[in-house]
Design a protein around this motif. Structure first.
Motif, PDB file in Angstrom:
ATOM      1  N   PHE A 255      83.603 -15.737  61.163  1.00 58.75           N
ATOM      2  CA  PHE A 255      85.100 -16.338  60.275  1.00 58.75           C
ATOM      3  C   PHE A 255      85.006 -17.960  60.635  1.00 58.75           C
ATOM      4  O   PHE A 255      86.122 -18.183  60.132  1.00 58.75           O
ATOM      5  CB  PHE A 255      85.986 -15.220  61.194  1.00 58.75           C
ATOM      6  N   ALA A 256      84.391 -18.414  62.124  1.00 56.42           N
ATOM      7  CA  ALA A 256      85.501 -19.298  62.619  1.00 56.42           C
ATOM      8  C   ALA A 256      84.084 -21.060  61.285  1.00 56.42           C
ATOM      9  O   ALA A 256      84.604 -21.310  60.740  1.00 56.42           O
ATOM     10  CB  ALA A 256      84.641 -19.765  63.709  1.00 56.42           C
ATOM     11  N   ALA A 257      82.852 -20.327  61.244  1.00 51.75           N
ATOM     12  CA  ALA A 257      81.670 -21.081  60.751  1.00 51.75           C
ATOM     13  C   ALA A 257      82.229 -21.338  59.019  1.00 51.75           C
ATOM     14  O   ALA A 257      82.639 -21.857  58.718  1.00 51.75           O
ATOM     15  CB  ALA A 257      80.533 -20.526  61.129  1.00 51.75           C
ATOM     16  N   VAL A 258      83.236 -19.460  58.441  1.00 50.19           N
ATOM     17  CA  VAL A 258      83.627 -19.706  57.215  1.00 50.19           C
ATOM     18  C   VAL A 258      84.671 -20.674  57.142  1.00 50.19           C
ATOM     19  O   VAL A 258      85.497 -21.289  55.959  1.00 50.19           O
ATOM     20  CB  VAL A 258      83.957 -18.165  56.820  1.00 50.19           C
ATOM     21  N   GLY A 259      85.816 -20.424  57.572  1.00 51.29           N
ATOM     22  CA  GLY A 259      86.761 -21.297  58.134  1.00 51.29           C
ATOM     23  C   GLY A 259      86.693 -22.688  58.427  1.00 51.29           C
ATOM     24  O   GLY A 259      87.525 -23.627  58.107  1.00 51.29           O
ATOM     25  N   GLY A 260      86.012 -23.072  59.030  1.00 52.21           N
ATOM     26  CA  GLY A 260      85.546 -24.389  59.222  1.00 52.21           C
ATOM     27  C   GLY A 260      86.290 -24.411  60.938  1.00 52.21           C
ATOM     28  O   GLY A 260      87.076 -24.515  61.917  1.00 52.21           O
ATOM     29  N   ARG A 261      84.633 -24.774  61.988  1.00 50.47           N
ATOM     30  CA  ARG A 261      84.372 -24.618  63.208  1.00 50.47           C
ATOM     31  C   ARG A 261      85.443 -26.232  63.538  1.00 50.47           C
ATOM     32  O   ARG A 261      85.474 -27.295  63.012  1.00 50.47           O
ATOM     33  CB  ARG A 261      83.492 -25.178  64.089  1.00 50.47           C
ATOM     34  N   GLY A 262      86.040 -25.236  64.912  1.00 56.83           N
ATOM     35  CA  GLY A 262      86.940 -26.841  65.247  1.00 56.83           C
ATOM     36  C   GLY A 262      88.255 -27.151  64.413  1.00 56.83           C
ATOM     37  O   GLY A 262      89.064 -27.927  64.805  1.00 56.83           O
TER      38      GLY A 262
END
Lengths: 328, 295
Positions: A255-262
């Motif tokens: 989910f983080a990778a898809v949404g955008g890390r950080g």
């Protein structure tokens, strides 16, 4: 905590407020019980994904055992309420403390490590917890199902909670937790984490105690993941070994990778949307995780900064192009 | 395993047989680490692939260890080259994309296997005993898997010391020099990835008769290979062999003395300890600069 980031554009805040408004009136618009349930679980999952981003995105410590904090909280809730007979609020508090304690241990052990080694260590710790609870039977009463193993342990609440109350409580939790995470991300501490993620060497050169701030990131992250676990345990009413599974840890990173890390908001929104789409469509768990993995691989290959990250990058470059014109 | 007359000796012998195949798989992981310079978490999936190929062949009545090993090697090589060329090579410089992406591929494969063959445990017939030496049953699969594994490991050792292995060693040493003397570094990388994946699948196919075939079965050999690679190096094939056999014995013994799931826990514990006590671990093998780029 002093906000140090640039002020958010009004459009993002507006869109978020609109989304929250829609979620607020959705139950009144008469959605069915199934969708209500999917959304409620989605809220907890979204907070859990956001908590991954604190340590994995903002602080740049790739955690592949994030379910460890979530599972610690759910199992503590279950064991303390059903085996030890504690009242739920007390058990919830203890579960939070335990999750933070586990976060402190993981942070302490992984602080000297870098990059893929943090990932390996957290993966190993998460798998160990999963394997341990899979083989553990806590109680085997005569003539009834035993507790533990794959079936898990029930969580005992004092009274029944209506699905509506659960929905609104979970929504309030989502809004509060997300607000807190965004504040932490934009605080002085968050700035140091970002510096750490950018380059540990330069952070150390500017006088930052790298290990201490890495440990703090794990503490904050495990506290929020633990809170999501407590909420989830209270809602679902059962702690199962799935709460410790590699699949759950993997979902947070996905989910983080898809949404955008950080970006905090990116992972939260990605978790909500992906969960709603796939769970709402009634795809069985195996198919869901398979699709998550597929989405992840495509995202990593073609949008390494995720959806929100790509948008933010584009907006920034547009602003940079526009800025000289406005000045001149 | 049926009750043998001499259980401890039986376990030690079987540990030696399985350890040899684990060594083969670990050598593949070490090769990927050395040449492609990534920590590849999808290695276990290829082991699982090999085991399922062996199962399908057995179910179709064409089951033979060598056929299964060969076929799974071909399939895994094709998958490995595809994965290496289309995903691993392009995102190589992002540790996050590599670790999470390779784990993502492993999980993708696990879930796909679960959808095709179901989540329940499958098994292959062990076959009749070959001979019995003082209470220890020796079965054809064990001898065969041991011989094939040792043969392939010896081949790898020879390859690395021959002129043919020079490109691999040079890329492991310094990829820029390798590129500047006209080597197609990217091509050698995805071919290496494919070959190493094929080797993992061979190990899976060979060990299928002794394994409980489930979609997540590749995790144990992955963790075991990681230990071997952290504790050993890329070029020292014989130290890879010794450590893998030692771990194979250890995991078989703990499964026998305690319970099967303790052997996985034990391996996980060893990995954690190695990482905590030897934080430089893998970094000692892999040139540091690739991991300095954090994002």
């Amino acid at each position: 905590m002093k906000p140090t980031g640039t002020p958010r554009s009004g459009r993002t805040t507006g869109a978020l407020a609109a989304a929250a408004g829609v979620l607020l009136i959705l139950p009144l618009a008469g959605i069915d019980a199934f969708l209500l349930d999917v959304l409620t679980v989605g809220f907890f999952l979204a907070v859990y994904s956001g908590s991954w981003d604190i340590v994995g995105g903002i602080a740049g410590q790739i955690s592949l055992g994030h379910a460890l904090f979530f599972g610690t909280a759910t199992y503590a809730c279950a064991l303390l309420t059903s085996l030890a007979g504690w009242p739920f609020p007390l058990a919830a508090l203890a579960a939070l403390v335990l999750a933070v304690g586990v976060g402190a241990v993981v942070g302490y052990l992984s602080a000297p490590l870098k990059g893929p080694f943090v990932a390996l260590l957290t993966l190993v710790m998460g798998e160990a917890a999963h394997e341990f609870f899979l083989g553990q039977t806590f109680l085997s009463p005569e003539g009834a199902y035993s507790w533990g193993g794959e079936g898990g342990i029930p969580v005992v609440l004092s009274g029944a909670v209506s699905p509506w109350t659960s929905y609104y409580a979970a929504l309030a939790f989502l809004v509060l937790a997300t607000w807190a995470m965004v504040r932490v991300a934009r605080s002085q501490e968050g700035l140091i984490w970002t510096a750490l993620a950018g380059s540990e060497l330069s952070a150390r050169a500017s006088g930052v105690n790298v290990s201490r701030h890495k440990r703090r990131a794990f503490l904050v992250s495990s506290a929020i993941a633990g809170a999501a676990g407590v909420g989830f345990a209270a809602y679902v009413g059962r702690a199962t070994t799935d709460d410790f599974s590699l699949e759950l840890s993997f979902q947070a990173a996905t989910f983080a990778a898809v949404g955008g890390r950080g970006t905090v908001l990116g992972p939260v929104i990605a978790a909500l949307i992906l969960h709603l789409l796939l769970q709402g469509a009634g795809i069985p768990p195996a198919g869901r995780v398979l699709l998550y993995a597929l989405v992840l691989l495509v995202t990593l290959r073609f949008f390494p900064r995720g959806v929100a990250g790509t948008f933010r990058e584009r907006a920034r470059s547009r602003r940079m192009v526009r800025a000289p014109e406005e000045n001149g | 395993m049926t009750a043998a007359v001499n259980p401890l000796a039986q376990i030690l012998l079987d540990g030696l047989f399985t350890g040899a195949s684990y060594a083969l798989m670990a050598a593949g992981l070490a090769l990927i680490l050395g040449v492609v310079k990534v920590v590849n978490l999808s290695h276990g999936a290829f082991f699982t692939l090999g085991a399922y190929v062996a199962y399908v062949l057995e179910a179709k009545g064409a089951g033979h260890a060598l056929t299964a090993a060969f076929l799974s090697a071909v399939i895994a090589f094709a998958f490995g080259v595809f994965l290496g060329k289309s995903f691993i090579n392009p995102v190589r410089s992002h540790p996050f994309s590599i670790t999470v992406g390779s784990l993502g591929f492993a999980i993708f494969f696990e879930q796909a296997a679960q959808m095709v063959w179901g989540p329940y445990a499958l098994s292959i017939d062990l076959g009749p005993p070959w001979t019995t030496v003082s209470g220890v049953v020796i079965r054809p699969w064990g001898v065969l898997s041991f011989l094939v594994s040792v043969g392939l490991l010896g081949g790898l050792s020879l390859l690395l010391s021959s002129p043919w292995g020079l490109p691999l060693k040079l890329i492991a040493e310094d990829e820029e020099i390798a590129g500047s003397v006209g080597m197609d570094v990217e091509k050698i990388r995805y071919l290496t990835f494919g070959a190493a994946s094929a080797v993992a699948a061979v190990a899976g196919a060979l060990l299928a008769p002794t394994s409980v075939i489930v979609p997540t079965m590749g995790r144990v050999p992955l963790i075991l290979s990681l230990i071997v690679v952290i504790a050993s190096g890329m070029e020292k094939v014989w130290s890879i062999f010794l450590i893998a056999v030692g771990l194979g014995l250890l995991s078989n013994l703990s499964a026998y003395l305690l319970a099967p799931h303790w052997s996985y826990l034990l391996l996980l514990g060893v990995t954690g300890l190695l990482l905590v006590l030897r934080p430089s671990g893998l970094a000692a093998i892999v040139p540091n600069r690739d991991y300095r780029r954090e994002r």
